[in-house]
Design a protein around this motif. Structure first.
Motif, PDB file in Angstrom:
ATOM      1  N   ALA A  15       0.831  -1.210   0.000  1.00 22.69           N
ATOM      2  CA  ALA A  15       0.000   0.000   0.000  1.00 22.69           C
ATOM      3  C   ALA A  15       0.865   1.259   0.000  1.00 22.69           C
ATOM      4  CB  ALA A  15      -0.932  -0.002   1.205  1.00 22.69           C
ATOM      5  N   LEU A  16       1.934   1.262   0.771  1.00 25.41           N
ATOM      6  CA  LEU A  16       2.828   2.426   0.804  1.00 25.41           C
ATOM      7  C   LEU A  16       3.486   2.656  -0.552  1.00 25.41           C
ATOM      8  CD1 LEU A  16       4.565   2.084   4.276  1.00 25.41           C
ATOM      9  CD2 LEU A  16       3.106   3.952   3.511  1.00 25.41           C
ATOM     10  N   MET A  17       3.939   1.589  -1.186  1.00 21.31           N
ATOM     11  CA  MET A  17       4.601   1.745  -2.485  1.00 21.31           C
ATOM     12  C   MET A  17       3.608   2.157  -3.565  1.00 21.31           C
ATOM     13  SD  MET A  17       7.760   1.533  -2.089  1.00 21.31           S
ATOM     14  CE  MET A  17       8.177   1.607  -3.807  1.00 21.31           C
ATOM     15  N   ALA A  18       2.397   1.622  -3.517  1.00 23.30           N
ATOM     16  CA  ALA A  18       1.388   2.021  -4.504  1.00 23.30           C
ATOM     17  C   ALA A  18       1.011   3.484  -4.326  1.00 23.30           C
ATOM     18  CB  ALA A  18       0.153   1.127  -4.378  1.00 23.30           C
ATOM     19  N   LEU A  82       2.669  -8.007  -3.024  1.00 24.84           N
ATOM     20  CA  LEU A  82       1.384  -8.706  -3.077  1.00 24.84           C
ATOM     21  C   LEU A  82       1.559 -10.185  -3.406  1.00 24.84           C
ATOM     22  CD1 LEU A  82      -0.804  -6.010  -4.857  1.00 24.84           C
ATOM     23  CD2 LEU A  82      -0.831  -6.652  -2.444  1.00 24.84           C
ATOM     24  N   VAL A  83       2.501 -10.512  -4.290  1.00 33.74           N
ATOM     25  CA  VAL A  83       2.767 -11.906  -4.631  1.00 33.74           C
ATOM     26  C   VAL A  83       3.290 -12.654  -3.413  1.00 33.74           C
ATOM     27  CG1 VAL A  83       4.334 -13.382  -5.981  1.00 33.74           C
ATOM     28  CG2 VAL A  83       3.063 -11.562  -7.101  1.00 33.74           C
ATOM     29  N   ALA A  84       4.151 -12.012  -2.632  1.00 39.51           N
ATOM     30  CA  ALA A  84       4.721 -12.657  -1.450  1.00 39.51           C
ATOM     31  C   ALA A  84       3.640 -13.035  -0.438  1.00 39.51           C
ATOM     32  CB  ALA A  84       5.761 -11.745  -0.803  1.00 39.51           C
ATOM     33  N   ILE A  85       2.577 -12.276  -0.375  1.00 37.10           N
ATOM     34  CA  ILE A  85       1.494 -12.596   0.552  1.00 37.10           C
ATOM     35  C   ILE A  85       0.901 -13.966   0.218  1.00 37.10           C
ATOM     36  CG2 ILE A  85      -0.852 -11.967   1.255  1.00 37.10           C
ATOM     37  CD1 ILE A  85      -0.033  -9.041   0.910  1.00 37.10           C
ATOM     38  N   PHE A  86       0.727 -14.244  -1.067  1.00 43.46           N
ATOM     39  CA  PHE A  86       0.061 -15.471  -1.477  1.00 43.46           C
ATOM     40  C   PHE A  86       1.008 -16.662  -1.638  1.00 43.46           C
ATOM     41  CE2 PHE A  86      -2.753 -12.023  -2.707  1.00 43.46           C
ATOM     42  CZ  PHE A  86      -3.888 -12.418  -2.011  1.00 43.46           C
ATOM     43  N   LEU A  87       2.255 -16.492  -1.250  1.00 43.18           N
ATOM     44  CA  LEU A  87       3.194 -17.610  -1.222  1.00 43.18           C
ATOM     45  C   LEU A  87       3.290 -18.208   0.185  1.00 43.18           C
ATOM     46  CD1 LEU A  87       6.100 -16.238  -3.439  1.00 43.18           C
ATOM     47  CD2 LEU A  87       4.481 -18.038  -4.015  1.00 43.18           C
ATOM     48  N   ALA A 132       8.711  14.999   1.513  1.00 41.16           N
ATOM     49  CA  ALA A 132       8.683  14.162   2.714  1.00 41.16           C
ATOM     50  C   ALA A 132       8.135  12.772   2.394  1.00 41.16           C
ATOM     51  CB  ALA A 132       7.829  14.823   3.785  1.00 41.16           C
ATOM     52  N   TYR A 133       7.526  12.620   1.232  1.00 42.88           N
ATOM     53  CA  TYR A 133       7.002  11.322   0.819  1.00 42.88           C
ATOM     54  C   TYR A 133       8.112  10.306   0.560  1.00 42.88           C
ATOM     55  CZ  TYR A 133       2.534  13.677   0.155  1.00 42.88           C
ATOM     56  OH  TYR A 133       1.378  14.381   0.362  1.00 42.88           O
ATOM     57  N   LEU A 134       9.364  10.745   0.493  1.00 41.46           N
ATOM     58  CA  LEU A 134      10.481   9.823   0.289  1.00 41.46           C
ATOM     59  C   LEU A 134      10.665   8.861   1.450  1.00 41.46           C
ATOM     60  CD1 LEU A 134      13.173  12.054  -1.410  1.00 41.46           C
ATOM     61  CD2 LEU A 134      12.080  10.034  -2.337  1.00 41.46           C
ATOM     62  N   VAL A 135       9.987   9.123   2.549  1.00 39.20           N
ATOM     63  CA  VAL A 135      10.055   8.224   3.702  1.00 39.20           C
ATOM     64  C   VAL A 135       9.240   6.950   3.444  1.00 39.20           C
ATOM     65  CG1 VAL A 135       9.352   8.039   6.127  1.00 39.20           C
ATOM     66  CG2 VAL A 135      10.520  10.065   5.319  1.00 39.20           C
ATOM     67  N   MET A 136       8.230   7.044   2.597  1.00 38.87           N
ATOM     68  CA  MET A 136       7.323   5.916   2.369  1.00 38.87           C
ATOM     69  C   MET A 136       8.045   4.656   1.861  1.00 38.87           C
ATOM     70  SD  MET A 136       4.119   8.062   0.866  1.00 38.87           S
ATOM     71  CE  MET A 136       2.853   6.825   0.901  1.00 38.87           C
ATOM     72  N   PRO A 137       8.935   4.727   0.870  1.00 39.50           N
ATOM     73  CA  PRO A 137       9.642   3.505   0.465  1.00 39.50           C
ATOM     74  C   PRO A 137      10.554   2.966   1.565  1.00 39.50           C
ATOM     75  CG  PRO A 137       9.759   5.111  -1.282  1.00 39.50           C
ATOM     76  CD  PRO A 137       9.185   5.807  -0.091  1.00 39.50           C
ATOM     77  N   PHE A 138      11.115   3.854   2.395  1.00 43.58           N
ATOM     78  CA  PHE A 138      11.957   3.380   3.497  1.00 43.58           C
ATOM     79  C   PHE A 138      11.123   2.612   4.515  1.00 43.58           C
ATOM     80  CE2 PHE A 138      13.897   3.915   7.690  1.00 43.58           C
ATOM     81  CZ  PHE A 138      15.101   3.276   7.455  1.00 43.58           C
ATOM     82  N   VAL A 139       9.938   3.118   4.833  1.00 43.55           N
ATOM     83  CA  VAL A 139       9.046   2.408   5.758  1.00 43.55           C
ATOM     84  C   VAL A 139       8.632   1.067   5.141  1.00 43.55           C
ATOM     85  CG1 VAL A 139       6.806   2.500   6.921  1.00 43.55           C
ATOM     86  CG2 VAL A 139       8.259   4.522   6.870  1.00 43.55           C
ATOM     87  N   ALA A 140       8.378   1.054   3.828  1.00 42.33           N
ATOM     88  CA  ALA A 140       8.043  -0.194   3.141  1.00 42.33           C
ATOM     89  C   ALA A 140       9.207  -1.188   3.210  1.00 42.33           C
ATOM     90  CB  ALA A 140       7.657   0.083   1.696  1.00 42.33           C
ATOM     91  N   LEU A 141      10.434  -0.679   3.115  1.00 44.36           N
ATOM     92  CA  LEU A 141      11.614  -1.537   3.234  1.00 44.36           C
ATOM     93  C   LEU A 141      11.702  -2.148   4.625  1.00 44.36           C
ATOM     94  CD1 LEU A 141      14.328  -2.638   2.130  1.00 44.36           C
ATOM     95  CD2 LEU A 141      15.364  -0.492   2.889  1.00 44.36           C
TER      96      LEU A 141
END
Length: 165
Positions: A15-18, A82-87, A132-141
């Protein structure tokens, strides 16, 4: 079992990356005007003065340069989460996909900053303001790494139950 904590971590990361794909990344102030850097491209930003005395509205106009690499890699990261969820039935593969996704996220940051500095030099920007949105991929990481740890913890628990006591 899809009701594990790593499912929540991976869903939040996706969701964060999308969401990040539609947020501004940086803004460049140049002598020619103001440019906005998003995952879709670099576009000019024009302030349209209001005629009735209210505040000016800001409208984005033509796309100056497309940034397909940023958009494609962000979409791949979202889909891999999303793929990782269904594995969930194959925990070693799920953990492997999480590590590949973490590698892509680090690569994503490198591409964003290299693209940003390239655009800054090409546009001869006098000032660059990173969002400040550059934090979102870091939180996703971080969420992706937490999911990896939870998957490995589950795998160790299953393997400990398989041992002869």
């Amino acid at each position: 079992m899809i009701q594990r904590i790593q499912t929540i971590y991976l869903l939040l990361a996706a969701a964060l990356m999308a969401t990040f794909l539609f947020c501004p990344i940086a803004q460049f102030d140049t002598p020619d005007g103001l440019y906005s850097f998003t995952s879709q491209g670099v576009s000019t930003v024009m302030a349209e003065p209001a005629t009735d005395g209210s505040e000016a509205t800001i409208a984005q106009t033509s796309v100056f340069t497309a940034t397909w690499g940023v958009l494609a890699l962000g979409a791949v990261i979202t889909v891999l989460s999303l793929v990782a969820i269904f594995l969930y039935k194959n925990r070693p593969n799920q953990a492997r996909v999480c590590m590949i996704n973490a590698f892509f996220m680090v690569t994503f940051y490198i591409i964003i900053f290299l693209s940003g500095y390239t655009f800054q030099n090409d546009l001869a920007a006098t000032h660059t303001s990173w969002s400040a949105y550059l934090v979102m991929p870091f939180v996703a990481l971080v969420l992706d790494i937490l999911a990896y740890r939870a998957i490995n913890k589950d795998e160790q628990l299953v393997r400990s139950m398989d041992r002869i006591r």
